[in-house]
Design a protein around this motif. Sequence first.
Motif, short mmCIF file in Angstrom:
data_model
loop_
_atom_site.label_atom_id
_atom_site.label_comp_id
_atom_site.label_asym_id
_atom_site.label_seq_id
_atom_site.Cartn_x
_atom_site.Cartn_y
_atom_site.Cartn_z
N TYR A 198 -54.44 -11.19 45.67
CA TYR A 198 -54.82 -10.45 44.67
C TYR A 198 -55.44 -9.31 45.14
N GLU A 199 -55.03 -8.00 45.03
CA GLU A 199 -55.78 -6.86 45.82
C GLU A 199 -57.19 -6.51 45.16
N HIS A 200 -57.40 -6.92 43.72
CA HIS A 200 -58.70 -6.75 43.35
C HIS A 200 -59.47 -7.85 43.30
N ILE A 201 -59.33 -8.96 43.97
CA ILE A 201 -60.18 -10.07 43.99
C ILE A 201 -61.07 -10.07 45.25
N LEU A 202 -62.29 -10.22 45.29
CA LEU A 202 -63.31 -10.15 46.26
C LEU A 202 -64.16 -11.37 46.14
N ALA A 203 -64.30 -12.18 47.40
CA ALA A 203 -65.41 -13.04 47.32
C ALA A 203 -66.52 -12.66 48.34
#
Length: 400
Positions: A198-203
Motif C-alpha cells: 500500500y503506497e500510503h502505509i509507512l513503518a
Amino acid sequence: MLSFLTARRIGVDDPLRLRRAESTRRVLSLELNHDRDVDRIHGNGVNTLDIEVIEGRYMLSGGADGVIVIYDLENNNKKPQYTCKAVGTVGRSSRHVHKFSVETVQWYPHDTGMFISSSFDKTMKVWDTETLKPAEVFHFEGNVYCHHMSPVARKHTLIAVGTKDPKVQLCDLKSGSRIHVLQGHRGEVLSVRWSPRYEHILATASADSRVRVWDVRRASGSLFTLDQHNGDKSKAATEAVNTAHNGRVNGLCFTADGLFLLTAGTDDRIRLWNSASGENTLVNYGKVANSSRTCLRLAVSRGCSPEFVFVPCGSSVAVYSLHTGDLVTMLRGHYNNVDCCEFHPDYQELYSGGKDCNILAWVPVLRQPDVEDDGTAAGKGGQQAAVNPAYVDAWSSDED
C-alpha cells in the motif's frame, strides 16, 4: 526436478511451484563465491547496498568514508572468474561528495537515471546517475540515519527520512521541499520503510523502543504502535507498554508481499508482525547479536517457499526461516562486523558489506544433473547422502 517438470507438463502442478522450489533450493545452497569479486573502492566500512529492480544489473554502495559507488554486476567476459567493476564513483575528490558517513543509498524505484543518498552530514541528496551530480539537496537539523522511497507509489513522490529529531520528515521529490512531519516518537528515528503493498502505509522505528505504522494521508497520528505483548499488560512492565523491543529498534523490513513486517532491536531480538493488525506473531528467532548504533539492514528473500530472512550478525550473516524462526545457516566470510545485506531476487544471490571494507557475493551452488537410470543412481548413492538434508527429499529424482 524431473518429477516437477512432469507434473507441470501434465497440468497437475501450478507452474509457479517449480520456480518456488528451485528458488528455495538455490537460497539453501548459498555460499561465498571465490570466482566473483567486487571492486574494493571504499576506504572505510560499507554501510548500505541497493540493487535496482529495472534491469537487476547495477548496485549502489555507500560507505563510512562518504563515498558512493555504482557497480555493474553483469559478467561481460562470460568467464567463470570475473570482477564486478565500479562504473561510477562519487569519491573524496568530488566537490559533491558527502562530508561524513553515508548511511543509506536507494535507487529511484522506476528509473536507473536517479538515486538518493543520505548522510551524517545532515543532508539527503538526489543524484543524476549520468553526471554523478546532485539535482536536489535537502538539509536537516541533525544526522540523517535513513530514508526510503515507496517502491509502488503512483500518486505521490514522498521520501520518508529518519533523523536525530524524533519527528519523521516527509520530503516531496516533485516540489523539492519538506512538506510534512509525523509526530509521535520520543527518540531519534533509526529506520523507515514504506509498505510494498500500500503506497500510503509507512513503518518507522525509533530509539524509544517503539515501531509506529502510519497512513500518511491521515492527520491524526499513527494508525497503531506495535506491542510485543499484544496488549497483555500483565506481561509488561509499566515502561514497556506498547513497545516493540526492550531496546533501540534499528531494523525494519517488509516481506515482498507486504503482509508481514520484521523488526530488529538492540535487545538482540528479531520479531515478525502482521502488518495489517500489528499483532506479534511470536516467532522465536532466538538471540541475534545486534550492537549497531545506526540502522541495521535486513533482507528478505522473494519467490521462495518458505521465505528466508538474512540478518547481519557480528562478522557473519545469519539465515533464518521467516515463519518458523529456525536458523538455517551462518554465512561466514567477512573479517569484521557485517552492516548490510542485499538480496538479488532475479538470481537468488546475496551481497553483504561490512566494516572490513569488502562487499562479498554469496551465490547458489550449481545443481548436479539429475540421475535418470537406477544403475547410475546406485553408483552415486554415497555422493547423494552428503547433500544438505534441508532439501534432498524435495529434489530426489527417483521419488514416486
